[in-house]
Design a protein around this motif. Structure first.
Motif, PDB file in Angstrom:
ATOM      1  N   HIS A 136     -17.638  73.680  16.092  1.00 32.66           N
ATOM      2  CA  HIS A 136     -18.325  74.799  15.458  1.00 32.66           C
ATOM      3  C   HIS A 136     -17.931  74.849  13.980  1.00 32.66           C
ATOM      4  O   HIS A 136     -16.832  74.422  13.609  1.00 32.66           O
ATOM      5  CB  HIS A 136     -17.913  76.098  16.170  1.00 32.66           C
ATOM      6  CG  HIS A 136     -18.657  77.307  15.727  1.00 32.66           C
ATOM      7  ND1 HIS A 136     -18.230  78.088  14.667  1.00 32.66           N
ATOM      8  CD2 HIS A 136     -19.792  77.894  16.186  1.00 32.66           C
ATOM      9  CE1 HIS A 136     -19.062  79.100  14.505  1.00 32.66           C
ATOM     10  NE2 HIS A 136     -20.021  79.005  15.403  1.00 32.66           N
ATOM     11  N   PRO A 137     -18.810  75.367  13.101  1.00 34.16           N
ATOM     12  CA  PRO A 137     -18.464  75.450  11.676  1.00 34.16           C
ATOM     13  C   PRO A 137     -17.145  76.173  11.390  1.00 34.16           C
ATOM     14  O   PRO A 137     -16.488  75.885  10.388  1.00 34.16           O
ATOM     15  CB  PRO A 137     -19.646  76.214  11.071  1.00 34.16           C
ATOM     16  CG  PRO A 137     -20.794  75.873  11.959  1.00 34.16           C
ATOM     17  CD  PRO A 137     -20.217  75.769  13.345  1.00 34.16           C
ATOM     18  N   SER A 138     -16.739  77.097  12.253  1.00 34.21           N
ATOM     19  CA  SER A 138     -15.477  77.805  12.027  1.00 34.21           C
ATOM     20  C   SER A 138     -14.264  76.908  12.223  1.00 34.21           C
ATOM     21  O   SER A 138     -13.152  77.270  11.845  1.00 34.21           O
ATOM     22  CB  SER A 138     -15.375  79.029  12.941  1.00 34.21           C
ATOM     23  OG  SER A 138     -15.488  78.664  14.303  1.00 34.21           O
ATOM     24  N   ILE A 139     -14.469  75.734  12.809  1.00 40.02           N
ATOM     25  CA  ILE A 139     -13.433  74.705  12.867  1.00 40.02           C
ATOM     26  C   ILE A 139     -13.691  73.633  11.811  1.00 40.02           C
ATOM     27  O   ILE A 139     -12.809  73.297  11.007  1.00 40.02           O
ATOM     28  CB  ILE A 139     -13.353  74.055  14.261  1.00 40.02           C
ATOM     29  CG1 ILE A 139     -12.785  75.043  15.280  1.00 40.02           C
ATOM     30  CG2 ILE A 139     -12.499  72.784  14.231  1.00 40.02           C
ATOM     31  CD1 ILE A 139     -11.316  75.379  15.107  1.00 40.02           C
ATOM     32  N   SER A 140     -14.890  73.084  11.787  1.00 37.95           N
ATOM     33  CA  SER A 140     -15.170  71.963  10.884  1.00 37.95           C
ATOM     34  C   SER A 140     -15.054  72.354   9.411  1.00 37.95           C
ATOM     35  O   SER A 140     -14.516  71.592   8.597  1.00 37.95           O
ATOM     36  CB  SER A 140     -16.563  71.378  11.169  1.00 37.95           C
ATOM     37  OG  SER A 140     -17.577  72.340  10.956  1.00 37.95           O
ATOM     38  N   GLU A 141     -15.535  73.543   9.055  1.00 37.83           N
ATOM     39  CA  GLU A 141     -15.451  73.958   7.661  1.00 37.83           C
ATOM     40  C   GLU A 141     -14.039  74.404   7.293  1.00 37.83           C
ATOM     41  O   GLU A 141     -13.613  74.234   6.141  1.00 37.83           O
ATOM     42  CB  GLU A 141     -16.474  75.048   7.369  1.00 37.83           C
ATOM     43  CG  GLU A 141     -17.907  74.535   7.457  1.00 37.83           C
ATOM     44  CD  GLU A 141     -18.949  75.567   7.083  1.00 37.83           C
ATOM     45  OE1 GLU A 141     -18.590  76.584   6.433  1.00 37.83           O
ATOM     46  OE2 GLU A 141     -20.130  75.375   7.446  1.00 37.83           O
ATOM     47  N   ALA A 142     -13.305  74.934   8.266  1.00 44.76           N
ATOM     48  CA  ALA A 142     -11.894  75.222   8.030  1.00 44.76           C
ATOM     49  C   ALA A 142     -11.126  73.921   7.813  1.00 44.76           C
ATOM     50  O   ALA A 142     -10.227  73.841   6.969  1.00 44.76           O
ATOM     51  CB  ALA A 142     -11.308  76.003   9.209  1.00 44.76           C
ATOM     52  N   ALA A 185     -10.473  83.672  15.130  1.00 46.28           N
ATOM     53  CA  ALA A 185      -9.535  83.063  16.081  1.00 46.28           C
ATOM     54  C   ALA A 185      -9.446  81.554  15.857  1.00 46.28           C
ATOM     55  O   ALA A 185      -8.352  80.972  15.895  1.00 46.28           O
ATOM     56  CB  ALA A 185      -9.965  83.371  17.512  1.00 46.28           C
ATOM     57  N   ASN A 186     -10.586  80.900  15.618  1.00 46.80           N
ATOM     58  CA  ASN A 186     -10.570  79.466  15.350  1.00 46.80           C
ATOM     59  C   ASN A 186      -9.835  79.144  14.060  1.00 46.80           C
ATOM     60  O   ASN A 186      -9.056  78.191  13.986  1.00 46.80           O
ATOM     61  CB  ASN A 186     -12.001  78.921  15.281  1.00 46.80           C
ATOM     62  CG  ASN A 186     -12.596  78.651  16.653  1.00 46.80           C
ATOM     63  OD1 ASN A 186     -11.890  78.612  17.655  1.00 46.80           O
ATOM     64  ND2 ASN A 186     -13.895  78.461  16.710  1.00 46.80           N
ATOM     65  N   ASN A 187     -10.074  79.945  13.022  1.00 44.88           N
ATOM     66  CA  ASN A 187      -9.364  79.738  11.765  1.00 44.88           C
ATOM     67  C   ASN A 187      -7.863  79.964  11.933  1.00 44.88           C
ATOM     68  O   ASN A 187      -7.042  79.200  11.397  1.00 44.88           O
ATOM     69  CB  ASN A 187      -9.907  80.683  10.690  1.00 44.88           C
ATOM     70  CG  ASN A 187     -11.095  80.126   9.939  1.00 44.88           C
ATOM     71  OD1 ASN A 187     -10.962  79.726   8.786  1.00 44.88           O
ATOM     72  ND2 ASN A 187     -12.245  80.071  10.574  1.00 44.88           N
TER      73      ASN A 187
END
Length: 382
Positions: free
Chosen positions: A100-106, A77-79
């Protein structure tokens, strides 16, 4: 084993398991099928979607209807939000330094593709500083993403103030509310966000499903292709059973919140007080304690100790906790969240996360405090 790692995942509530079991027996049909059984499953899926939206304070009228896109979890969902929100395909993206990594790494992926990503800093308590946001938004901006409550420290963020600025510039704001649902009241429309992520395994629902709530005015481009499900925003056969588990878990969480929220807060405060009494205020640091926090999360550091050694010692002592985000718990790298807060190195390297649930009891908290104290003293002596 006493479990205090509920920010990673929670136990499945009995009523949720029962609702899903019944659905596996009676609603296993493909909701895209045209036969009567398939259409019955479709109606049940739509009912679950509407119940979830209503429980979150979304608008579901014939004049304006917010949408809910089911995903495989919070990460997807974040991606989906980061890559798909906004009318334009170009323009900068703005996130906070503690996502969260699912935002920062995206966001790192966006950077590698040539897109400009700007990062809002945080203060020493982990609160996002948005003084520059109004100026930054004078440049073409596709979207902004700031989490509701931090998954490591529990620190709450000034979402409504950020939403007002974004609205003035007509830029969509995405909010990762994964850790907040079921712990504090969350009303999608009152937040002022354009999109919001949640996943039920953080509030005693099933794993394998999450959702992105969308304001009726926002545009979302899909990241997956090959089907017409969910208005083609997220194609693929929906799991009616998981959606029903999601629905029931959210209903139970909302119903329990008036009692569960204060109870978790009292237990969290009790845990921190006991640790302070047993270990000594000068021998530990409660991270983010001077900022508003989620009621169930405590990040505590014991300067001079190694966080991974402490978590392993606690595991052997029958306490399940973590060093931070479960999505990065296998990493020996220091927490990006604590680094962004500019905390001393000995605090960052010695912090552990303790997270409760509405099923955590006072005797469990007392025993956790005792076992942490014993482990800390043993490691210091060793």
């Amino acid at each position: 084993m006493i479990y205090v790692d509920n920010n990673a995942t929670t136990s499945l509530a009995v009523d949720v398991a029962l609702a899903m079991s019944q659905a596996y027996e009676s609603a296993f049909y493909n909701p895209s099928s045209q036969h009567q059984a398939g259409q019955k499953a479709r109606r049940r899926l739509d009912d679950a979607r509407e119940t979830i939206l209503n429980s979150l304070g979304a608008v579901t009228t014939r004049f304006a209807s917010d949408r809910l896109v089911f995903t495989s979890g919070g990460t997807e969902a974040n991606n989906l939000a980061l890559f798909g929100l906004g009318k334009e395909t170009s323009g900068q993206v703005i996130i906070s330094a503690i996502e969260h990594p699912s935002i920062s790494e995206a966001a790192d992926q966006l950077t590698s593709r040539g897109m400009k990503v700007r990062v809002l800093p945080v203060d020493g308590n982990g609160v996002v500083q948005f003084d520059q946001l109004d100026q930054w938004l004078t440049e073409p901006t596709r979207m902004v993403s700031v989490m509701l409550g931090n998954n490591e420290t529990g620190v709450l963020q000034p979402i409504q103030e950020i939403a007002t600025i974004c609205r003035d510039h007509e830029v969509p704001l995405h909010v990762d509310a994964v850790q907040g649902i079921g712990k504090i009241p969350v009303n999608f429309r009152a937040l002022g966000a354009s999109a919001m992520t949640l996943t039920p395994h953080k509030f005693h629902g099933p794993r394998g499903i999450g959702a992105l709530v969308l304001d009726d005015r926002v545009t979302l481009k899909p990241s997956m292709f090959g089907g017409s499900q969910q208005l083609a925003m997220r194609p693929g056969t929906e799991s009616v059973e998981l959606a029903i588990g999601f629905e029931r878990a959210l209903q139970l969480a909302v119903e329990a919140l008036p009692d569960a929220g204060p109870s978790m807060l009292a237990l969290r405060d009790r845990l921190e007080t006991l640790l302070t009494d047993l270990i000594g205020e000068d021998e530990m640091v409660i991270i983010g304690r001077d900022a508003p926090r989620l009621p169930h999360t405590s990040n505590v550091a014991f300067p001079g100790l190694d966080r991974q050694a402490l978590v392993m010692a606690l595991d052997m002592a029958g306490v399940a906790c973590s060093t931070g985000s479960a999505c990065a718990s296998g990493s020996s790298q220091p927490s990006p969240t604590l680094l962004a807060m500019r905390l001393p190195e000995d605090v960052i390297s010695s912090s552990i996360r303790l997270s409760l649930s509405r099923f955590t009891t006072e005797p469990e908290v007392d025993e956790v405090a005792s076992r942490i104290s014993n482990c800390v003293k043993h490691l210091r002596q060793g």
